[in-house]
Scaffold this motif. Structure first.
Motif, PDB file in Angstrom:
ATOM      1  N   TYR A  77     105.981 143.056  32.837  1.00  0.00           N
ATOM      2  CA  TYR A  77     105.251 144.137  32.171  1.00  0.00           C
ATOM      3  C   TYR A  77     104.120 144.650  33.065  1.00  0.00           C
ATOM      4  O   TYR A  77     103.779 145.835  33.023  1.00  0.00           O
ATOM      5  CB  TYR A  77     104.701 143.645  30.834  1.00  0.00           C
ATOM      6  CG  TYR A  77     105.776 143.104  29.931  1.00  0.00           C
ATOM      7  CD1 TYR A  77     106.711 143.953  29.342  1.00  0.00           C
ATOM      8  CD2 TYR A  77     105.881 141.742  29.684  1.00  0.00           C
ATOM      9  CE1 TYR A  77     107.714 143.454  28.524  1.00  0.00           C
ATOM     10  CE2 TYR A  77     106.885 141.232  28.866  1.00  0.00           C
ATOM     11  CZ  TYR A  77     107.803 142.091  28.288  1.00  0.00           C
ATOM     12  OH  TYR A  77     108.793 141.599  27.488  1.00  0.00           O
ATOM     13  N   ASP A  80     105.958 146.889  35.504  1.00  0.00           N
ATOM     14  CA  ASP A  80     106.344 148.149  34.858  1.00  0.00           C
ATOM     15  C   ASP A  80     105.156 149.096  34.752  1.00  0.00           C
ATOM     16  O   ASP A  80     105.288 150.312  34.958  1.00  0.00           O
ATOM     17  CB  ASP A  80     106.907 147.867  33.457  1.00  0.00           C
ATOM     18  CG  ASP A  80     108.338 147.351  33.516  1.00  0.00           C
ATOM     19  OD1 ASP A  80     108.972 147.502  34.579  1.00  0.00           O
ATOM     20  OD2 ASP A  80     108.817 146.805  32.513  1.00  0.00           O
ATOM     21  N   LEU A  89     106.329 147.912  25.310  1.00  0.00           N
ATOM     22  CA  LEU A  89     106.593 146.532  24.924  1.00  0.00           C
ATOM     23  C   LEU A  89     107.700 146.489  23.878  1.00  0.00           C
ATOM     24  O   LEU A  89     107.880 147.447  23.120  1.00  0.00           O
ATOM     25  CB  LEU A  89     105.330 145.873  24.349  1.00  0.00           C
ATOM     26  CG  LEU A  89     104.136 145.727  25.295  1.00  0.00           C
ATOM     27  CD1 LEU A  89     102.949 145.126  24.550  1.00  0.00           C
ATOM     28  CD2 LEU A  89     104.501 144.876  26.492  1.00  0.00           C
TER      29      LEU A  89
END
Length: 296
Positions: A77, A80, A89
């Motif tokens: 994450y 990203d 998410l």
């Protein structure tokens, strides 16, 4: 120099010490990305690591990949976000607070702000001690709470005089208002019956009483008797069917629902029959029953 060659597809040079494609080992998880991605946020930890001239100061694993001793799962994450500065998410993400800590470590202040709990003044999360990791509530949660507050205030305002005496009454009534909703109780039972219908049936103990409904309502009604080991981080405004009770007496569940102001509005049951043994006529009856309760 062999380590540097293994770290990417292009060889670095003195002016550009890092290859275009970089391999990272983050907590045992391998990631492959472009150098511009890692330096896309100026001032971040990754930016500081991959803009320096002294490449040898960076830690590497046995295969020459740059090593970062952090949570390898949550780094996906982080990466990203580095690509397009957006946060996406999965639904009901249970590790939001841990990801926020990772964002702080990698010095990404905007990502930290995105991960901070967004709680309104009327949010029930602050009143729920069982909630371990606050999540952003469903889109209709705020509207439902506003409707509840309005319904609690309007009757008091109607009975009050023009002098504004109803304000105190509305505040007092608001503390006793309980939210409306459904709770479904389900259980599976079985018993064995012999050929002679006069023979006493052998009942099996009810294995588990399931609870379906909104998490906040289930916790309000059943409290510590609710076993939430299968769904511990469910946000209060979300629905769940993964709770069950620590006791196996339906009457006890009904008493708790009645004490909380719920009344039964529907029920249904299904049953099946099978022979217990090939050499006997004993039959096993199995049923599944659901009771639907509602509170206005």
């Amino acid at each position: 120099m062999a380590l540097a060659d293994n770290a990417g597809c292009a060889k670095p040079n003195e002016d550009f010490p890092f290859p275009e494609i970089i391999e990272l080992n983050v907590g045992g998880q391998v990631y492959i990305t472009r150098h511009p991605t890692l330096v896309s946020v100026p001032g971040s930890l990754l930016w500081e690591m991959f803009t320096q001239k002294n490449v040898r100061s960076l830690a590497r694993d046995s295969k020459g990949r740059f090593f970062v001793d952090r949570d390898g799962f949550l780094f996906r994450y982080i990466l990203d976000y580095m690509r397009d500065q957006q946060l996406v998410l999965p639904d009901h993400f249970p590790e939001r607070s841990r990801l926020q800590r990772e964002a702080e470590y990698f010095m990404l202040p905007e990502l930290v702000k995105m991960l901070a709990p967004k709680l309104s003044k009327q949010n029930s999360l602050g009143d729920d001690p069982c909630q371990s990791d606050p999540e952003e509530l469903s889109p209709n949660a705020d509207a439902a709470r506003n409707l509840t507050s309005a319904s609690a205030t309007l009757p008091s305002a109607a009975t009050g005089g023009p002098g504004g005496a109803s304000a105190t009454g509305a505040g007092a009534a608001g503390t006793d208002v309980r939210r409306a909703g459904f709770i479904t109780i389900g259980y599976r039972g079985s018993y064995t019956l012999g050929r002679d219908s006069q023979t006493d049936a052998k009942f099996r103990r009810v294995a588990r009483i399931m609870v379906c409904g909104k998490t906040s309502l289930a916790k309000e009604v059943f409290g510590d008797t609710l076993n939430e080991s299968r769904d511990p981080d469910r946000p209060p405004e979300r629905y769940t069917s993964r709770y069950y009770l620590k006791f196996t007496f339906l009457e006890q569940a009904f008493d708790k629902l009645a004490d909380a102001g719920f009344h039964m509005v529907a029920c249904n049951s299904t049953g099946t029959c099978a022979f217990a043994h090939d050499q006997t006529d004993d039959r096993i009856w199995t049923s599944y029953t659901e009771y639907v309760f509602y509170r206005e």
